[in-house]
Design a protein around this motif. Structure first.
Motif, PDB file in Angstrom:
ATOM      1  N   GLN A 122      -4.548   0.482   4.239  1.00 15.51           N
ATOM      2  CA  GLN A 122      -3.756   0.536   3.011  1.00 15.51           C
ATOM      3  C   GLN A 122      -4.582   1.137   1.879  1.00 15.51           C
ATOM      4  O   GLN A 122      -4.052   1.830   1.007  1.00 15.51           O
ATOM      5  N   ASP A 123      -5.898   0.868   1.923  1.00 15.89           N
ATOM      6  CA  ASP A 123      -6.777   1.473   0.909  1.00 15.89           C
ATOM      7  C   ASP A 123      -6.741   2.990   1.014  1.00 15.89           C
ATOM      8  O   ASP A 123      -6.713   3.700  -0.009  1.00 15.89           O
ATOM      9  N   LEU A 124      -6.755   3.514   2.245  1.00 15.41           N
ATOM     10  CA  LEU A 124      -6.653   4.963   2.436  1.00 15.41           C
ATOM     11  C   LEU A 124      -5.339   5.485   1.880  1.00 15.41           C
ATOM     12  O   LEU A 124      -5.310   6.525   1.194  1.00 15.41           O
ATOM     13  N   ALA A 125      -4.232   4.759   2.192  1.00 19.36           N
ATOM     14  CA  ALA A 125      -2.922   5.177   1.680  1.00 19.36           C
ATOM     15  C   ALA A 125      -2.919   5.181   0.158  1.00 19.36           C
ATOM     16  O   ALA A 125      -2.387   6.100  -0.480  1.00 19.36           O
ATOM     17  N   ASN A 126      -3.524   4.146  -0.443  1.00 17.64           N
ATOM     18  CA  ASN A 126      -3.587   4.074  -1.913  1.00 17.64           C
ATOM     19  C   ASN A 126      -4.439   5.208  -2.470  1.00 17.64           C
ATOM     20  O   ASN A 126      -4.091   5.838  -3.489  1.00 17.64           O
ATOM     21  N   ASN A 143      -9.274  -6.322  12.535  1.00 20.81           N
ATOM     22  CA  ASN A 143      -9.573  -5.951  11.156  1.00 20.81           C
ATOM     23  C   ASN A 143     -11.046  -5.585  11.001  1.00 20.81           C
ATOM     24  O   ASN A 143     -11.920  -6.159  11.682  1.00 20.81           O
ATOM     25  N   ALA A 144     -11.303  -4.654  10.130  1.00 25.93           N
ATOM     26  CA  ALA A 144     -12.672  -4.220   9.866  1.00 25.93           C
ATOM     27  C   ALA A 144     -12.716  -3.616   8.467  1.00 25.93           C
ATOM     28  O   ALA A 144     -11.694  -3.520   7.776  1.00 25.93           O
ATOM     29  N   TYR A 145     -13.922  -3.204   8.064  1.00 27.10           N
ATOM     30  CA  TYR A 145     -14.054  -2.493   6.791  1.00 27.10           C
ATOM     31  C   TYR A 145     -15.136  -1.424   6.939  1.00 27.10           C
ATOM     32  O   TYR A 145     -16.065  -1.564   7.744  1.00 27.10           O
ATOM     33  N   VAL A 146     -14.990  -0.367   6.169  1.00 22.39           N
ATOM     34  CA  VAL A 146     -15.869   0.800   6.275  1.00 22.39           C
ATOM     35  C   VAL A 146     -17.195   0.502   5.584  1.00 22.39           C
ATOM     36  O   VAL A 146     -17.225   0.014   4.449  1.00 22.39           O
ATOM     37  N   VAL A 147     -18.288   0.803   6.283  1.00 25.93           N
ATOM     38  CA  VAL A 147     -19.619   0.596   5.689  1.00 25.93           C
ATOM     39  C   VAL A 147     -20.373   1.914   5.511  1.00 25.93           C
ATOM     40  O   VAL A 147     -21.426   1.947   4.874  1.00 25.93           O
ATOM     41  N   GLY A 148     -19.864   2.993   6.070  1.00 29.89           N
ATOM     42  CA  GLY A 148     -20.514   4.290   5.902  1.00 29.89           C
ATOM     43  C   GLY A 148     -19.603   5.394   6.388  1.00 29.89           C
ATOM     44  O   GLY A 148     -18.682   5.158   7.171  1.00 29.89           O
ATOM     45  N   LYS A 149     -19.866   6.606   5.897  1.00 28.45           N
ATOM     46  CA  LYS A 149     -18.970   7.715   6.255  1.00 28.45           C
ATOM     47  C   LYS A 149     -19.676   9.041   6.093  1.00 28.45           C
ATOM     48  O   LYS A 149     -20.516   9.213   5.204  1.00 28.45           O
ATOM     49  N   SER A 150     -19.349   9.983   6.996  1.00 27.26           N
ATOM     50  CA  SER A 150     -19.793  11.366   6.877  1.00 27.26           C
ATOM     51  C   SER A 150     -18.557  12.251   6.979  1.00 27.26           C
ATOM     52  O   SER A 150     -17.426  11.760   6.895  1.00 27.26           O
ATOM     53  N   ASN A 151     -18.780  13.554   7.162  1.00 25.18           N
ATOM     54  CA  ASN A 151     -17.630  14.463   7.203  1.00 25.18           C
ATOM     55  C   ASN A 151     -16.724  14.217   8.408  1.00 25.18           C
ATOM     56  O   ASN A 151     -15.515  14.385   8.326  1.00 25.18           O
ATOM     57  N   LYS A 173     -16.256   3.827   1.396  1.00 28.12           N
ATOM     58  CA  LYS A 173     -16.950   2.590   1.753  1.00 28.12           C
ATOM     59  C   LYS A 173     -16.208   1.382   1.185  1.00 28.12           C
ATOM     60  O   LYS A 173     -15.633   1.457   0.100  1.00 28.12           O
ATOM     61  N   ARG A 174     -16.251   0.290   1.969  1.00 34.90           N
ATOM     62  CA  ARG A 174     -15.616  -0.991   1.625  1.00 34.90           C
ATOM     63  C   ARG A 174     -14.101  -0.965   1.748  1.00 34.90           C
ATOM     64  O   ARG A 174     -13.447  -1.948   1.426  1.00 34.90           O
ATOM     65  N   ASP A 175     -13.528   0.175   2.184  1.00 38.54           N
ATOM     66  CA  ASP A 175     -12.079   0.199   2.445  1.00 38.54           C
ATOM     67  C   ASP A 175     -11.786  -0.612   3.703  1.00 38.54           C
ATOM     68  O   ASP A 175     -12.516  -0.551   4.697  1.00 38.54           O
ATOM     69  N   LYS A 176     -10.693  -1.371   3.657  1.00 39.90           N
ATOM     70  CA  LYS A 176     -10.284  -2.185   4.808  1.00 39.90           C
ATOM     71  C   LYS A 176      -9.479  -1.335   5.780  1.00 39.90           C
ATOM     72  O   LYS A 176      -8.670  -0.508   5.376  1.00 39.90           O
ATOM     73  N   VAL A 177      -9.714  -1.550   7.081  1.00 38.63           N
ATOM     74  CA  VAL A 177      -8.967  -0.857   8.118  1.00 38.63           C
ATOM     75  C   VAL A 177      -8.582  -1.857   9.207  1.00 38.63           C
ATOM     76  O   VAL A 177      -9.257  -2.874   9.402  1.00 38.63           O
ATOM     77  N   SER A 178      -7.487  -1.571   9.879  1.00 39.05           N
ATOM     78  CA  SER A 178      -7.124  -2.299  11.095  1.00 39.05           C
ATOM     79  C   SER A 178      -6.987  -1.268  12.198  1.00 39.05           C
ATOM     80  O   SER A 178      -6.639  -0.115  11.933  1.00 39.05           O
ATOM     81  N   PHE A 179      -7.253  -1.663  13.430  1.00 36.69           N
ATOM     82  CA  PHE A 179      -7.193  -0.701  14.524  1.00 36.69           C
ATOM     83  C   PHE A 179      -6.626  -1.373  15.766  1.00 36.69           C
ATOM     84  O   PHE A 179      -6.652  -2.597  15.915  1.00 36.69           O
ATOM     85  N   ASP A 206       2.560   2.382   5.126  1.00 34.62           N
ATOM     86  CA  ASP A 206       2.604   3.746   4.618  1.00 34.62           C
ATOM     87  C   ASP A 206       2.006   4.672   5.676  1.00 34.62           C
ATOM     88  O   ASP A 206       0.869   4.474   6.114  1.00 34.62           O
ATOM     89  N   THR A 207       2.763   5.675   6.084  1.00 31.65           N
ATOM     90  CA  THR A 207       2.284   6.580   7.130  1.00 31.65           C
ATOM     91  C   THR A 207       1.018   7.336   6.700  1.00 31.65           C
ATOM     92  O   THR A 207       0.266   7.813   7.558  1.00 31.65           O
ATOM     93  N   ALA A 208       0.796   7.433   5.403  1.00 29.46           N
ATOM     94  CA  ALA A 208      -0.419   8.108   4.933  1.00 29.46           C
ATOM     95  C   ALA A 208      -1.670   7.332   5.300  1.00 29.46           C
ATOM     96  O   ALA A 208      -2.776   7.882   5.287  1.00 29.46           O
ATOM     97  N   GLY A 209      -1.511   6.048   5.613  1.00 25.51           N
ATOM     98  CA  GLY A 209      -2.674   5.236   5.964  1.00 25.51           C
ATOM     99  C   GLY A 209      -2.959   5.181   7.444  1.00 25.51           C
ATOM    100  O   GLY A 209      -3.910   4.514   7.876  1.00 25.51           O
ATOM    101  N   ILE A 210      -2.136   5.861   8.261  1.00 32.78           N
ATOM    102  CA  ILE A 210      -2.316   5.847   9.712  1.00 32.78           C
ATOM    103  C   ILE A 210      -3.132   7.068  10.146  1.00 32.78           C
ATOM    104  O   ILE A 210      -2.861   8.188   9.733  1.00 32.78           O
ATOM    105  N   PHE A 211      -4.129   6.824  10.986  1.00 30.05           N
ATOM    106  CA  PHE A 211      -4.914   7.927  11.539  1.00 30.05           C
ATOM    107  C   PHE A 211      -5.492   7.483  12.881  1.00 30.05           C
ATOM    108  O   PHE A 211      -5.298   6.336  13.314  1.00 30.05           O
TER     109      PHE A 211
END
Length: 229
Positions: free
Chosen positions: A113-117, A75-83, A58-64, A25-30
């Protein structure tokens, strides 16, 4: 080393060809740039400046991957986030370095895919909110018209009572004028009668008749010595 790298790229390429990347899903690409790396913890901080980063949790899976080697991914997963930043943990950090170059300022592309969802759910929520907004906006418009009608009603009542007030004030002034006319008539009558009364009193005083013609002479302090003369 070159042989190992070539084999790794080949293996990643085969896996990528069967992993369904084309269906992503292109919505999950950044994209983003590496701003900090903790090698021991396998932590990578990335600066990602795109509006939908708010949907990355947090805890969303990402690939890069590197821009020039999109089929070789980690493969990785998000453990923290700011703006503007998010921190990801790369479980197999050392193996990841075989196919993807990590370094400060490195430009990478990501897929989640979590971001896309999350974005899909956000779109559904936005659609619901838009529908609610349209419905509430309609009510707001109707209420605005109703409020405007109250102003018109107040103006109409003010105009009507202004005319009634002017009419009442005219009648009030007319009644006061009639009362004033009656007062002046009564005042003339009163003065005329008072004049006649004074004339009569004057004549009564002029023609007053005493009971006796003799007057008691009070020449002494002793009343016993008074006598009429």
């Amino acid at each position: 080393m070159k042989l190992i790298l070539g084999v790794s790229i080949f293996i990643f390429g085969i896996l990528a060809s069967h992993s369904g990347f084309a269906k992503e899903d292109t919505a999950g690409i950044f994209s983003g740039r590496v701003s900090k790396i903790n090698v021991e913890g396998g932590l990578v901080r990335v600066r990602a400046q795109f509006d939908n980063v708010r949907y990355l949790n947090k805890r969303d899976k990402v690939s890069f991957w590197d821009v020039h080697h999109p089929l070789i991914r980690c493969n990785a997963y998000v453990v923290g986030k700011s703006n503007e930043y998010f921190m990801m943990r790369v479980p197999d950090y050392k193996s990841c370095l075989i196919g993807v170059t990590l370094g400060l300022g490195r430009y990478l592309q990501f897929y989640s895919q979590d971001l896309a969802n999350n974005i899909a759910m956000g779109r559904e929520l936005v659609d619901i909110l838009l529908k609610k907004r349209v419905a509430i906006q309609g009510k707001v418009s109707r209420n605005q018209k109703e409020l405007d009608s109250f102003t018109e009603k107040v103006n109409a009542v003010n105009e009507r009572y202004k005319l009634l007030r002017e009419k009442l004030e005219a009648e009030w002034r007319e009644e006061l004028g009639l009362i004033e006319d009656d007062r002046l008539v009564a005042l003339r009558n009163f003065k005329d009668l008072q004049m006649r009364l004074d004339e009569i009193d004057l004549k009564l005083q002029k023609y007053k008749i005493e009971d006796e013609n003799l007057v008691t002479d009070r020449w002494s302090l002793d009343p016993r010595l008074f006598y009429k003369k």
